[in-house]
Design a protein around this motif. Sequence first.
Motif, PDB file in Angstrom:
ATOM      1  N   GLN A 145       0.714  -0.961   0.165  1.00 51.10           N
ATOM      2  CA  GLN A 145      -0.015  -0.186   0.097  1.00 51.10           C
ATOM      3  C   GLN A 145       0.883   1.002  -0.122  1.00 51.10           C
ATOM      4  OE1 GLN A 145      -3.443  -1.661   3.120  1.00 51.10           O
ATOM      5  NE2 GLN A 145      -3.973   0.515   2.183  1.00 51.10           N
ATOM      6  N   ALA A 146       0.373   2.551  -0.423  1.00 48.91           N
ATOM      7  CA  ALA A 146       0.943   4.146  -0.458  1.00 48.91           C
ATOM      8  C   ALA A 146       0.001   4.943  -0.313  1.00 48.91           C
ATOM      9  CB  ALA A 146       1.744   3.578  -1.491  1.00 48.91           C
ATOM     10  N   PHE A 147       0.504   5.874  -0.278  1.00 51.03           N
ATOM     11  CA  PHE A 147      -0.065   6.841   0.297  1.00 51.03           C
ATOM     12  C   PHE A 147       0.342   7.997  -0.044  1.00 51.03           C
ATOM     13  CE2 PHE A 147      -1.343  10.616   3.000  1.00 51.03           C
ATOM     14  CZ  PHE A 147      -3.140  11.159   2.827  1.00 51.03           C
ATOM     15  N   LEU A 148       0.013   8.778  -0.994  1.00 53.20           N
ATOM     16  CA  LEU A 148       1.182  10.183  -1.279  1.00 53.20           C
ATOM     17  C   LEU A 148      -0.194  11.256  -0.889  1.00 53.20           C
ATOM     18  CD1 LEU A 148       2.379   8.912  -4.998  1.00 53.20           C
ATOM     19  CD2 LEU A 148       3.513   8.607  -2.505  1.00 53.20           C
ATOM     20  N   GLY A 149       0.998  13.112  -0.126  1.00 49.73           N
ATOM     21  CA  GLY A 149       0.262  14.205  -0.258  1.00 49.73           C
ATOM     22  C   GLY A 149       0.957  15.230   0.131  1.00 49.73           C
ATOM     23  N   PHE A 150       0.499  16.410   0.094  1.00 43.45           N
ATOM     24  CA  PHE A 150       1.191  17.165   0.304  1.00 43.45           C
ATOM     25  C   PHE A 150      -0.183  18.293   0.771  1.00 43.45           C
ATOM     26  CE2 PHE A 150      -0.393  17.300  -3.957  1.00 43.45           C
ATOM     27  CZ  PHE A 150       0.058  18.715  -4.653  1.00 43.45           C
ATOM     28  N   ARG A 151       0.922  19.739   1.815  1.00 41.58           N
ATOM     29  CA  ARG A 151       0.157  20.799   1.656  1.00 41.58           C
ATOM     30  C   ARG A 151       0.947  21.733   1.420  1.00 41.58           C
ATOM     31  NH1 ARG A 151      -2.315  19.785   7.837  1.00 41.58           N
ATOM     32  NH2 ARG A 151      -2.263  22.374   7.228  1.00 41.58           N
ATOM     33  N   PRO A 152       0.409  22.695   1.033  1.00 38.96           N
ATOM     34  CA  PRO A 152       1.526  23.787   0.116  1.00 38.96           C
ATOM     35  C   PRO A 152       1.627  24.945   1.543  1.00 38.96           C
ATOM     36  CG  PRO A 152      -0.751  23.388  -1.725  1.00 38.96           C
ATOM     37  CD  PRO A 152      -0.652  21.967  -1.027  1.00 38.96           C
ATOM     38  N   ASP A 153       0.456  24.961   2.243  1.00 40.65           N
ATOM     39  CA  ASP A 153       0.568  26.356   3.669  1.00 40.65           C
ATOM     40  C   ASP A 153       1.419  25.539   4.714  1.00 40.65           C
ATOM     41  OD1 ASP A 153      -0.681  23.784   3.895  1.00 40.65           O
ATOM     42  OD2 ASP A 153      -1.476  24.225   5.952  1.00 40.65           O
ATOM     43  N   THR A 154       1.945  24.421   4.541  1.00 39.19           N
ATOM     44  CA  THR A 154       2.990  24.048   5.452  1.00 39.19           C
ATOM     45  C   THR A 154       3.950  23.904   4.955  1.00 39.19           C
ATOM     46  OG1 THR A 154       2.209  21.300   5.901  1.00 39.19           O
ATOM     47  CG2 THR A 154       1.169  23.440   6.713  1.00 39.19           C
ATOM     48  N   GLY A 155       4.484  23.833   3.581  1.00 43.31           N
ATOM     49  CA  GLY A 155       5.629  23.077   3.033  1.00 43.31           C
ATOM     50  C   GLY A 155       5.943  21.748   2.942  1.00 43.31           C
ATOM     51  N   THR A 156       4.542  20.504   3.430  1.00 47.41           N
ATOM     52  CA  THR A 156       4.771  19.144   4.261  1.00 47.41           C
ATOM     53  C   THR A 156       4.610  19.099   2.825  1.00 47.41           C
ATOM     54  OG1 THR A 156       4.417  19.814   6.180  1.00 47.41           O
ATOM     55  CG2 THR A 156       3.909  17.663   5.659  1.00 47.41           C
ATOM     56  N   ALA A 157       5.337  17.795   2.319  1.00 47.39           N
ATOM     57  CA  ALA A 157       5.144  16.714   1.448  1.00 47.39           C
ATOM     58  C   ALA A 157       5.326  15.219   2.449  1.00 47.39           C
ATOM     59  CB  ALA A 157       6.103  16.677   0.389  1.00 47.39           C
ATOM     60  N   LEU A 158       4.382  13.623   2.209  1.00 49.96           N
ATOM     61  CA  LEU A 158       4.547  13.008   2.398  1.00 49.96           C
ATOM     62  C   LEU A 158       4.520  11.687   1.818  1.00 49.96           C
ATOM     63  CD1 LEU A 158       4.430  10.897   5.561  1.00 49.96           C
ATOM     64  CD2 LEU A 158       1.733  11.045   5.240  1.00 49.96           C
ATOM     65  N   ALA A 159       4.985  11.037   2.374  1.00 51.63           N
ATOM     66  CA  ALA A 159       4.992   9.947   1.688  1.00 51.63           C
ATOM     67  C   ALA A 159       4.672   8.455   1.963  1.00 51.63           C
ATOM     68  CB  ALA A 159       5.961   9.383   0.346  1.00 51.63           C
TER      69      ALA A 159
END
Length: 372
Positions: A334-348
């Motif tokens: 399984q995989a989950f990718l995401g990002f939030r421009p407001d906090t400058g955060t990316a998660l894999a």
Amino acid sequence: MTVARPWPGDPIDGEDFLAGESYDGEGLPAGESNDDGTADGEIHERLAAAVEAADAPDVVFAISRHGRRTIRCGGTAPPPPTDRQDLRYELGSASKTLTGLLLAQLIQRGLLSGGEPATACLDPSRRTGPAPVTLAHLMTHTAGLPGLPADFYLRALPAWHTNPYARYPAARVIDAFLRHRPGHRPGTRWRYSNLGVAVLGHAVSAAMGTAWEDLLADHVLRPLALSDTALLARGPEIDAVGYGKDGRTPVPAFDAGGFQAAGAVRATPHDLLTFLEAHLDPSGSPLAGALRSVRTPVLRRGLGHRHVHTLAWFRHPTDAGPMYFHGGATLGQQAFLGFRPDTGTALAALCTRRFRAGDPFVAGAYGFLAGE
């Protein structure tokens, strides 16, 4: 902080499959902190808790905050010969984020418009009706197609626990699309469809006269320097081994058959952070226009139009700004990718165990990003 709930209706991550150690010791050199002032210890504690909660043979949580990376690995199985952070993982449906970016880039370059009728791309001899299914309809799940072809389960049954998609090659995917008669006008209803995105891949390849894997490499992977991302498995020295629901039984490497565009990508955590960081800061990227394009909402649905879709991502609100995400699963990963421009955060987030909907891995990854 208001934490939105995980996306409820992604079939590839539910019933249709096609949903320890740490980076340089402890993620950041001893004594340093992240750019936003968050202490190393707090980040590592949260990552360690997320890895443990996933309860999978191999787990990787890779986070980038304002370009600074922290990777935490672990799992219930003994560490593999290759470090977990250096293995390639099967993305399943999260592959669609690369497919959407590829389509956006081809549109940005003027090579396609997105309005091309898919039938005309696949079979130019066929007449196109007044309301054809377009490439854009296929990518946004508004083509009126089912999640999978009607005969998929019957053909896949003999290989249900090994490689069901391998029994449905490209020719059958295309034929299933050309034979399908939508029950409503394309573009009027949303229904998540692995079949639709698979057809998109074949239609784009036909329109461009280039194989799908070559298009992806030429227009996305090489421009973004994703050298450890590919479609084909190369063996356990390179690719993570997936496990079934019990977390102990290995399963074969995923074969997407004719569904390459919908779920065939494999990538390392480092490549995935590079991919996500490009979305956070498109400036200077050779794909800048396309990266900005795939953050733009293209449709809204649900109560209060809360569920927002872009060409490549699901988008949910937080108190501070939107978060973009996509999950994916194969028979054993399984995989989950995401990002939030407001906090400058990316998660894999990646793991080598097959769960059902509502599992702790997806909920933990979603909550980690939403709570940033």
